[in-house]
Design a protein around this motif. Structure first.
Motif, PDB file in Angstrom:
ATOM      1  N   VAL A 199     -30.948  23.711   5.313  1.00 47.78           N
ATOM      2  CA  VAL A 199     -30.383  22.505   5.934  1.00 47.78           C
ATOM      3  C   VAL A 199     -29.013  22.781   6.559  1.00 47.78           C
TER       4      VAL A 199
ATOM      5  N   LEU B 234     -24.636  15.816   3.778  1.00 48.80           N
ATOM      6  CA  LEU B 234     -26.051  16.013   4.101  1.00 48.80           C
ATOM      7  C   LEU B 234     -26.605  14.667   4.565  1.00 48.80           C
ATOM      8  N   ILE B 235     -27.092  14.614   5.819  1.00 51.82           N
ATOM      9  CA  ILE B 235     -27.662  13.374   6.338  1.00 51.82           C
ATOM     10  C   ILE B 235     -29.075  13.640   6.846  1.00 51.82           C
ATOM     11  N   HIS B 236     -29.853  12.583   7.015  1.00 53.22           N
ATOM     12  CA  HIS B 236     -31.210  12.721   7.520  1.00 53.22           C
ATOM     13  C   HIS B 236     -31.191  12.927   9.025  1.00 53.22           C
ATOM     14  N   SER B 237     -31.891  13.948   9.505  1.00 51.19           N
ATOM     15  CA  SER B 237     -31.950  14.262  10.925  1.00 51.19           C
ATOM     16  C   SER B 237     -32.661  13.153  11.693  1.00 51.19           C
ATOM     17  N   LYS B 238     -32.179  12.884  12.917  1.00 51.39           N
ATOM     18  CA  LYS B 238     -32.753  11.823  13.749  1.00 51.39           C
ATOM     19  C   LYS B 238     -33.722  12.372  14.781  1.00 51.39           C
TER      20      LYS B 238
END
Length: 159
Positions: free
Chosen positions: A19, A154-158
């Motif tokens: 990631v 850490l973020i969710h991918s768009k």
């Protein structure tokens, strides 16, 4: 205990390599030829023979690297034809490929620090004002952010 380096970012937790964008870029830029080909594309080169001439790479390695960069969706193959000439291929940066421009600019700026004192060095300038440009991080209101105020999340991918 050793003191922290002044530019060290300490995340709240460890991020797995799958990631981490830094890890992903090192997978893409995994050899000097790939980096040199991206540099040439950054400088506007699109034709096989120009890549060949400007880098000194062998035809076989160039062909393999270009195929690989197409598979990674960094280059796209385009066919063009000049009047009276046969069809030819050119290699154009995709949107993903152009997103590497910031990486190349960072390498250009940082790499200049490693060029021997007294030697010429490539720098980036505003073509309208002739001001030398530097890379900076800015927030959503365009305010420059100091390195010590960075935080990794850490973020969710768009995608």
């Amino acid at each position: 205990e050793l003191p922290l380096m002044s530019n060290q970012i300490i995340p709240d937790h460890k991020f797995p390599v799958d990631v981490c964008g830094i890890f992903k870029i090192t997978e893409i830029l995994n050899d000097r030829w790939t980096i040199l080909l991206l540099r040439e594309a950054f400088y506007g080169v699109t034709k096989f023979n120009d890549f060949l001439e400007n880098t000194g790479i062998s035809k076989q390695i160039l062909s393999n690297r270009l195929k690989h960069l197409i598979q990674l969706e960094i280059f796209e193959l385009s066919i063009y034809k000049e009047v009276g000439e046969r069809e030819r291929k050119e290699y154009l940066l995709t949107k993903k490929g152009k997103s590497l421009n910031i990486v190349l600019l960072a390498m250009l700026e940082s790499g200049g620090n490693f060029i021997e004192a007294g030697k010429d060095v490539v720098k980036v300038f505003n073509k309208c004002t002739d001001d030398e440009l530097k890379l900076k991080l800015v927030d959503s209101s365009n305010q420059v952010i100091d390195f010590k105020n960075l935080e990794l999340k850490l973020i969710h991918s768009k995608k």
